[in-house]
Scaffold this motif. Structure first.
Motif, PDB file in Angstrom:
ATOM      1  N   GLU A  45      -6.509   4.259 -13.391  1.00  0.00           N
ATOM      2  CA  GLU A  45      -7.094   3.854 -12.104  1.00  0.00           C
ATOM      3  C   GLU A  45      -6.348   2.665 -11.519  1.00  0.00           C
ATOM      4  O   GLU A  45      -6.025   2.637 -10.319  1.00  0.00           O
ATOM      5  CB  GLU A  45      -8.564   3.500 -12.304  1.00  0.00           C
ATOM      6  CG  GLU A  45      -9.455   4.732 -12.457  1.00  0.00           C
ATOM      7  CD  GLU A  45     -10.895   4.337 -12.696  1.00  0.00           C
ATOM      8  OE1 GLU A  45     -11.165   3.138 -12.873  1.00  0.00           O
ATOM      9  OE2 GLU A  45     -11.743   5.241 -12.700  1.00  0.00           O
ATOM     10  N   THR A  46      -6.067   1.674 -12.382  1.00  0.00           N
ATOM     11  CA  THR A  46      -5.359   0.488 -11.882  1.00  0.00           C
ATOM     12  C   THR A  46      -3.969   0.862 -11.389  1.00  0.00           C
ATOM     13  O   THR A  46      -3.542   0.409 -10.310  1.00  0.00           O
ATOM     14  CB  THR A  46      -5.248  -0.553 -13.013  1.00  0.00           C
ATOM     15  OG1 THR A  46      -6.495  -0.635 -13.670  1.00  0.00           O
ATOM     16  CG2 THR A  46      -4.837  -1.897 -12.480  1.00  0.00           C
ATOM     17  N   PHE A  61      -2.431   0.474  -7.600  1.00  0.00           N
ATOM     18  CA  PHE A  61      -1.205  -0.284  -7.294  1.00  0.00           C
ATOM     19  C   PHE A  61      -0.188   0.610  -6.588  1.00  0.00           C
ATOM     20  O   PHE A  61       0.483   0.176  -5.640  1.00  0.00           O
ATOM     21  CB  PHE A  61      -0.605  -0.857  -8.574  1.00  0.00           C
ATOM     22  CG  PHE A  61      -1.099  -2.227  -8.912  1.00  0.00           C
ATOM     23  CD1 PHE A  61      -0.843  -3.301  -8.072  1.00  0.00           C
ATOM     24  CD2 PHE A  61      -1.822  -2.458 -10.065  1.00  0.00           C
ATOM     25  CE1 PHE A  61      -1.296  -4.568  -8.378  1.00  0.00           C
ATOM     26  CE2 PHE A  61      -2.286  -3.710 -10.386  1.00  0.00           C
ATOM     27  CZ  PHE A  61      -2.024  -4.775  -9.543  1.00  0.00           C
ATOM     28  N   VAL A  62      -0.065   1.854  -7.064  1.00  0.00           N
ATOM     29  CA  VAL A  62       0.906   2.768  -6.449  1.00  0.00           C
ATOM     30  C   VAL A  62       0.557   3.003  -4.980  1.00  0.00           C
ATOM     31  O   VAL A  62       1.428   2.967  -4.100  1.00  0.00           O
ATOM     32  CB  VAL A  62       0.950   4.086  -7.247  1.00  0.00           C
ATOM     33  CG1 VAL A  62       1.538   5.192  -6.414  1.00  0.00           C
ATOM     34  CG2 VAL A  62       1.777   3.914  -8.489  1.00  0.00           C
ATOM     35  N   LEU A  63      -0.724   3.217  -4.702  1.00  0.00           N
ATOM     36  CA  LEU A  63      -1.125   3.431  -3.303  1.00  0.00           C
ATOM     37  C   LEU A  63      -0.861   2.187  -2.464  1.00  0.00           C
ATOM     38  O   LEU A  63      -0.400   2.274  -1.320  1.00  0.00           O
ATOM     39  CB  LEU A  63      -2.607   3.804  -3.250  1.00  0.00           C
ATOM     40  CG  LEU A  63      -2.919   5.233  -3.713  1.00  0.00           C
ATOM     41  CD1 LEU A  63      -4.413   5.474  -3.671  1.00  0.00           C
ATOM     42  CD2 LEU A  63      -2.212   6.243  -2.819  1.00  0.00           C
ATOM     43  N   LEU A  64      -1.131   1.021  -3.072  1.00  0.00           N
ATOM     44  CA  LEU A  64      -0.902  -0.237  -2.346  1.00  0.00           C
ATOM     45  C   LEU A  64       0.572  -0.403  -2.009  1.00  0.00           C
ATOM     46  O   LEU A  64       0.937  -0.725  -0.866  1.00  0.00           O
ATOM     47  CB  LEU A  64      -1.392  -1.399  -3.213  1.00  0.00           C
ATOM     48  CG  LEU A  64      -1.183  -2.792  -2.643  1.00  0.00           C
ATOM     49  CD1 LEU A  64      -2.121  -3.009  -1.477  1.00  0.00           C
ATOM     50  CD2 LEU A  64      -1.428  -3.848  -3.705  1.00  0.00           C
ATOM     51  N   PHE A  65       1.447  -0.166  -3.009  1.00  0.00           N
ATOM     52  CA  PHE A  65       2.883  -0.369  -2.780  1.00  0.00           C
ATOM     53  C   PHE A  65       3.491   0.720  -1.912  1.00  0.00           C
ATOM     54  O   PHE A  65       4.603   0.553  -1.409  1.00  0.00           O
ATOM     55  CB  PHE A  65       3.629  -0.413  -4.116  1.00  0.00           C
ATOM     56  CG  PHE A  65       3.244  -1.562  -4.982  1.00  0.00           C
ATOM     57  CD1 PHE A  65       2.952  -2.795  -4.435  1.00  0.00           C
ATOM     58  CD2 PHE A  65       3.157  -1.425  -6.353  1.00  0.00           C
ATOM     59  CE1 PHE A  65       2.579  -3.853  -5.223  1.00  0.00           C
ATOM     60  CE2 PHE A  65       2.797  -2.475  -7.154  1.00  0.00           C
ATOM     61  CZ  PHE A  65       2.495  -3.699  -6.587  1.00  0.00           C
ATOM     62  N   SER A  66       2.800   1.871  -1.754  1.00  0.00           N
ATOM     63  CA  SER A  66       3.374   2.942  -0.941  1.00  0.00           C
ATOM     64  C   SER A  66       2.908   2.876   0.506  1.00  0.00           C
ATOM     65  O   SER A  66       3.683   3.160   1.419  1.00  0.00           O
ATOM     66  CB  SER A  66       2.991   4.304  -1.522  1.00  0.00           C
ATOM     67  OG  SER A  66       3.383   4.369  -2.853  1.00  0.00           O
ATOM     68  N   ILE A 102       9.463   1.863  -8.304  1.00  0.00           N
ATOM     69  CA  ILE A 102       8.212   1.328  -8.869  1.00  0.00           C
ATOM     70  C   ILE A 102       7.220   2.457  -9.099  1.00  0.00           C
ATOM     71  O   ILE A 102       6.557   2.524 -10.152  1.00  0.00           O
ATOM     72  CB  ILE A 102       7.648   0.259  -7.933  1.00  0.00           C
ATOM     73  CG1 ILE A 102       8.502  -0.979  -8.076  1.00  0.00           C
ATOM     74  CG2 ILE A 102       6.209  -0.066  -8.275  1.00  0.00           C
ATOM     75  CD1 ILE A 102       8.306  -1.947  -7.015  1.00  0.00           C
ATOM     76  N   ASN A 103       7.122   3.379  -8.136  1.00  0.00           N
ATOM     77  CA  ASN A 103       6.251   4.545  -8.331  1.00  0.00           C
ATOM     78  C   ASN A 103       6.629   5.300  -9.597  1.00  0.00           C
ATOM     79  O   ASN A 103       5.767   5.675 -10.395  1.00  0.00           O
ATOM     80  CB  ASN A 103       6.371   5.492  -7.127  1.00  0.00           C
ATOM     81  CG  ASN A 103       5.599   5.001  -5.938  1.00  0.00           C
ATOM     82  OD1 ASN A 103       4.910   3.985  -6.041  1.00  0.00           O
ATOM     83  ND2 ASN A 103       5.701   5.675  -4.825  1.00  0.00           N
ATOM     84  N   GLY A 104       7.939   5.512  -9.769  1.00  0.00           N
ATOM     85  CA  GLY A 104       8.398   6.281 -10.914  1.00  0.00           C
ATOM     86  C   GLY A 104       8.124   5.583 -12.227  1.00  0.00           C
ATOM     87  O   GLY A 104       7.658   6.198 -13.193  1.00  0.00           O
ATOM     88  N   VAL A 105       8.411   4.268 -12.279  1.00  0.00           N
ATOM     89  CA  VAL A 105       8.180   3.528 -13.531  1.00  0.00           C
ATOM     90  C   VAL A 105       6.697   3.525 -13.871  1.00  0.00           C
ATOM     91  O   VAL A 105       6.297   3.696 -15.029  1.00  0.00           O
ATOM     92  CB  VAL A 105       8.730   2.093 -13.403  1.00  0.00           C
ATOM     93  CG1 VAL A 105       8.277   1.247 -14.574  1.00  0.00           C
ATOM     94  CG2 VAL A 105      10.232   2.112 -13.359  1.00  0.00           C
ATOM     95  N   MET A 106       5.838   3.374 -12.849  1.00  0.00           N
ATOM     96  CA  MET A 106       4.390   3.363 -13.115  1.00  0.00           C
ATOM     97  C   MET A 106       3.926   4.734 -13.612  1.00  0.00           C
ATOM     98  O   MET A 106       3.123   4.816 -14.551  1.00  0.00           O
ATOM     99  CB  MET A 106       3.642   2.992 -11.849  1.00  0.00           C
ATOM    100  CG  MET A 106       3.671   1.516 -11.588  1.00  0.00           C
ATOM    101  SD  MET A 106       2.293   1.057 -10.592  1.00  0.00           S
ATOM    102  CE  MET A 106       2.115  -0.639 -10.992  1.00  0.00           C
TER     103      MET A 106
END
Lengths: 241, 373
Positions: free
Chosen positions: A44-45, A49-54, A131-135
């Motif tokens: 969830e976290t 974060f992914v949605l925030l950074f995208s 960042i998306n990929g690493v997450m």
């Protein structure tokens, strides 16, 4: 392996090919791919974060003008990213990895965008793709530290990229204000604005041109007569005297 | 809490405390305060090296003697940076070397190398924020963020792949090479102020690479040696032009990466000493160029001897290539008129650097024989 995990590298290729516009879609698909595995606090976290950074950088960029015309890299860049992905798939199949490395494919696409694209916005999109990929890879491998470090790096890249955009790019609001000014000028009578060689309204000394033209109402019929076109020149020299 | 643990904690916190004190001091007295804080930091790092917190007390935290000695080198690098700098009106710029050294030291000691990478990213972000604040510096700051982040993502991607696989080793080696700023692969660092951020950052990347070796496997080692050799040979081919001198700035870090790849950690430590005290923008001075070119006496010279002795057991081909590359680079990087006559520098910073280089070059082999490493 889910459909979302397969779609994520394809959308990352779209980011490499077309730019920042595909980033929110990529973020949404990555978040779905994370949440499909399970809804624990780590997933969830990371999805938040992914949605925030995208979505955050794209929303922020909507207040600024895009820099067009900087890009000189060729159309083969996405194919290079695709080739790297294939090499990664072959290497991971050879080393016996059980899963499709969706996150690392997204990272590779982002790295290609950062390295080969010259426009800053495109590079920013590439870093956020990384960042998306690493997450995604961290969530699939269940490595909390990797997700945490990616979140920190995402904050750093988002803030520093936003600061750069704020300092370098013109805001959209400025353009709207000058557009309103143009609209005001257009509402004025036509005779006082464009006559002959009068400067454009955006030139720094429009007042001189308008005053000179205002003093020369007889010039317009003189222009229509073919032989007397040279006559206004001495008049113009006489006028300041 | 025992005394060694307290010393270790104080040694990590000290540069951060120094940054706060230096930033709050008035501009006129800031340099004097900074020199005192950096000197006390050096003493603390030496104390931590001599009295380590071992056993169950240091559970999880790294307790390798080479890493501890590397942090001593970072502390001396900070002292030298502060000694060389003048009074600066900008408070953030004044505190930057202390902050970056503190974060670099912390990055090397964390239980997980991934956390160390995150701390390095934070250090890079702070440095870029400070460098990019003046008008016209935004683009240069973005270039730093971009290259540093690419290196970090490469290392993270390698860590996420299965351990000891060729792809993981290659990705991690590429990332470490970018983080260490190895020319021509690394950061576009600028001439001015690069010692403030770049020296501790690259030093921490070199120390981290030793801890990433178990995950990288053989491909990691080979790729590091290949990248170091490529940099050494490029330096040799560039010669005496401006480009060659620019390449010569990262000569010790190239040799250090070769040493890490050849598993000669003590040699890497000696090259790190040369990097922290004579590398970067200091390489233009005659004493620093002499140390960088592995002239005796000095830590890089001893490091060369150690590296070649270890490499000859590892691979003869790489040994011959390294010896030939170092000789070519040194011969072609020496200025046409020689290094000049001033062996002993006239300024305080140069004297401190020369003393530390010579003493390290003597003491480290001695400590190795006594079994400290």
């Amino acid at each position: 392996m889910t459909l979302a995990a397969i779609l994520a590298p394809l959308l990352a290729l779209c980011v490499v090919a077309r730019g920042m516009g595909f980033l929110p879609v990529l973020g949404g698909v990555t978040a779905v791919a994370m949440l499909v595995d399970g809804v624990a606090s780590l997933q969830e976290t990371a999805a938040a974060f992914v949605l925030l950074f995208s979505i955050g950088p794209v929303w922020f960029l909507s207040y600024y003008q895009q820099d067009r015309g900087q890009e000189r890299s060729g159309p083969t860049v996405p194919f290079f990213a695709l080739g790297l992905m294939v090499v990664l798939l072959l290497a991971s199949a050879r080393s016996g990895a059980p899963q499709f490395p969706a996150g690392l494919c997204v990272v590779l696409a982002g790295l290609v965008a950062v390295t080969y694209r010259q426009a800053m916005i495109w590079q920013w999109a590439g870093l956020l793709t990384c960042i998306n990929g690493v997450m995604l890879a961290g969530v699939i491998e269940k490595q909390v530290m990797v997700v945490g470090v990616a979140a920190l790096a995402g904050c750093v890249i988002s803030v520093l990229g936003g600061l750069y955009v704020h300092r370098v790019m013109p805001r959209v609001a400025v353009v709207r204000a000058s557009g309103r000014k143009d609209a005001d000028r257009k509402s004025k009578p036509a005779e006082t604005r464009f006559r002959g060689e009068a400067p454009l309204p955006s030139d720094p000394v429009p007042a001189f041109g308008t005053t000179r033209l205002a003093k020369e109402p007889p010039r317009a019929p003189a222009d229509e007569e073919g032989n007397e076109t040279d006559k206004p020149a001495p008049k113009a020299e006489d006028d300041p005297a | 809490m025992t005394v060694p643990v307290f010393l270790a904690a104080l040694a990590f916190a000290w540069p951060l405390l120094g940054a706060v004190v230096v930033m709050s001091a008035p501009t006129v007295r800031s340099r004097e305060v900074a020199v005192w804080m950096a000197a006390i930091g050096c003493v603390l790092a030496l104390a931590v090296f001599l009295f380590p917190a071992t056993g169950a007390v240091a559970a999880g935290w790294d307790d390798d003697p080479v890493q501890r000695a590397g942090r001593v080198m970072l502390a001396f690098g900070l002292l030298l940076t502060v000694l060389e700098s003048r009074d600066m009106a900008d408070r953030f710029l004044r505190g930057l070397p202390h902050v970056s050294t503190a974060l670099a030291g912390l990055a090397c000691v964390t239980p997980d190398p991934v956390v160390g990478l995150g701390i390095l990213e934070a250090s890079l972000a702070y440095g870029v924020f400070v460098f990019g604040r003046p008008a016209g510096q935004a683009r240069a700051g973005w270039a730093l963020v971009r290259t540093g982040s690419v290196g970090m993502f490469l290392v993270l991607g390698g860590l996420l792949l299965p351990g000891a696989s060729p792809s993981a080793g290659l990705m991690m080696a590429c990332g470490i090479v970018m983080l260490a700023g190895l020319t021509p692969f690394g950061q576009p660092w600028r001439e001015e102020n690069d010692t403030f951020l770049f020296l501790p950052f690259a030093g921490a990347a070199l120390l981290l690479s030793m801890r990433l070796r178990p995950h990288g496997g053989e491909a990691f080692d080979t790729a590091l040696v290949a990248a170091g050799l490529a940099s050494v040979w490029l330096t040799a081919c560039a010669g005496r032009s401006d480009d060659g001198l620019r390449l010569f700035r990262t000569f010790p870090s190239a040799l250090a990466l070769i040493a890490v790849g050849a598993r000669a950690d003590v040699a890497a430590l000696l090259f790190l000493c040369g990097w922290c005290l004579a590398g970067g923008s200091r390489s233009g001075r005659s004493w620093a160029a002499r140390a960088l070119a592995c002239f005796p006496p000095g830590a890089p010279f001893v490091g060369c001897l150690l590296l070649l002795s270890v490499m000859s057991d590892w691979s003869w081909v790489f040994t011959v290539l390294t010896v030939a590359g170092i000789l070519c680079a040194v011969v072609r990087a020496v200025p046409a008129g020689g290094f000049g006559q001033d062996i002993w520098p006239r300024d305080t910073a140069g004297r401190v650097a020369c003393s530390v280089l010579v003493v390290t070059g003597f003491l480290v082999p001695l400590a190795m024989m006594l079994g400290a490493f």
